[in-house]
Design a protein around this motif. Sequence first.
Motif, PDB file in Angstrom:
ATOM      1  N   ILE A   1       0.803  -1.158   0.068  1.00 47.78           N
ATOM      2  CA  ILE A   1      -0.109  -0.242   0.015  1.00 47.78           C
ATOM      3  C   ILE A   1       0.868   1.346  -0.057  1.00 47.78           C
ATOM      4  O   ILE A   1       0.445   2.270  -0.646  1.00 47.78           O
ATOM      5  CB  ILE A   1      -0.924  -0.179   1.319  1.00 47.78           C
ATOM      6  CG1 ILE A   1      -1.895   1.122   1.186  1.00 47.78           C
ATOM      7  CG2 ILE A   1      -0.157   0.071   2.481  1.00 47.78           C
ATOM      8  CD1 ILE A   1      -3.106   0.895   0.441  1.00 47.78           C
TER       9      ILE A   1
ATOM     10  N   THR B   1       2.029   1.655  -3.443  1.00 46.81           N
ATOM     11  CA  THR B   1       0.913   2.242  -4.382  1.00 46.81           C
ATOM     12  C   THR B   1       0.773   3.578  -4.298  1.00 46.81           C
ATOM     13  O   THR B   1       0.512   4.421  -5.289  1.00 46.81           O
ATOM     14  CB  THR B   1      -0.125   1.340  -4.554  1.00 46.81           C
ATOM     15  OG1 THR B   1      -0.765   1.196  -3.127  1.00 46.81           O
ATOM     16  CG2 THR B   1       0.021  -0.051  -4.876  1.00 46.81           C
ATOM     17  N   GLU B   2       0.613   3.798  -2.794  1.00 45.19           N
ATOM     18  CA  GLU B   2       0.568   5.567  -2.510  1.00 45.19           C
ATOM     19  C   GLU B   2       1.718   6.182  -3.145  1.00 45.19           C
ATOM     20  O   GLU B   2       1.389   7.223  -3.596  1.00 45.19           O
ATOM     21  CB  GLU B   2       0.211   5.539  -0.898  1.00 45.19           C
ATOM     22  CG  GLU B   2      -1.033   4.973  -0.537  1.00 45.19           C
ATOM     23  CD  GLU B   2      -2.205   5.721  -0.952  1.00 45.19           C
ATOM     24  OE1 GLU B   2      -2.136   6.889  -1.179  1.00 45.19           O
ATOM     25  OE2 GLU B   2      -3.349   4.750  -1.098  1.00 45.19           O
TER      26      GLU B   2
ATOM     27  N   SER C   1      -1.482  -3.669  -3.079  1.00 45.23           N
ATOM     28  CA  SER C   1      -1.593  -3.351  -1.653  1.00 45.23           C
ATOM     29  C   SER C   1      -1.576  -4.240  -0.459  1.00 45.23           C
ATOM     30  O   SER C   1      -1.152  -3.867   0.657  1.00 45.23           O
ATOM     31  CB  SER C   1      -2.877  -2.372  -1.524  1.00 45.23           C
ATOM     32  OG  SER C   1      -4.042  -3.217  -1.621  1.00 45.23           O
TER      33      SER C   1
END
Length: 180
Positions: free
Chosen positions: A4, A7-8, A39
Motif C-alpha cells: 500500500i 502504490t500510494e 496493496s
Amino acid sequence: MKGIVFTEFLEMVESEFGLETVDNIIEKSNLPSEGIYTSVATYEFNEMVALITQLSKEVDLPAGDLIYAFGLYLFSSLKNAHPEVIQSYKSPIGLLYSIEDHIHVHVKKLYPEAELPTFKILEKTDSSISMIYSSSRGLYRLAHGLIEKAFEHFNGKADITYELLKEDGTEVKFDVVQHG
C-alpha cells in the motif's frame, strides 16, 4: 514494507510529476518486483529507497524533500481510507499523543507485518508536544509531513522542529508548538 505504501507513493508521483515519470523511475530502478505492486503484498524496503533515489535524480529535488512531500500526501490518503481513526480526535496534539496507543494499534490490525516507527512522548501540553521518533528506516521526513498535515486537517498551524539524535535519522526529536 507493505505494498500500500508503494502504490500510494507511485500515485503521488503520478499526480505531482506525471505518468511518464512513474514509468521512468520504475524502469531505471532495476526492481526485483519490476514495479508491480499490490496493496496487500510486502516488498523490500530497498525498493522504496531505489524509487525515491531515482525520483530525486529524475526531478532534481532532494530525496528528503520528496519523502516529506509523500508524508503530506499520505496523510490525506490515510484519512480518506480510514476516516474513523482520525474522527475520534478533537485536536492534532491529541492525535499525535495517541500514535502509539491507538493509531499504530489500528494499523497493526490492518497490516500485521507492518514495521512502524515508534514515538516516545517526552512532554505534552494542550498546545505542544515533544516526542522521539525511532525507526531503523530513518523516514523522519515522512513523519514530519504527516505531522504537518495533521495540523492542517484540524485547521491549525504549528511550528514543527526536529533534531537528529542519530545522524542517520533513525532517532529524531520532534518539538511541535501549536499556534493560531
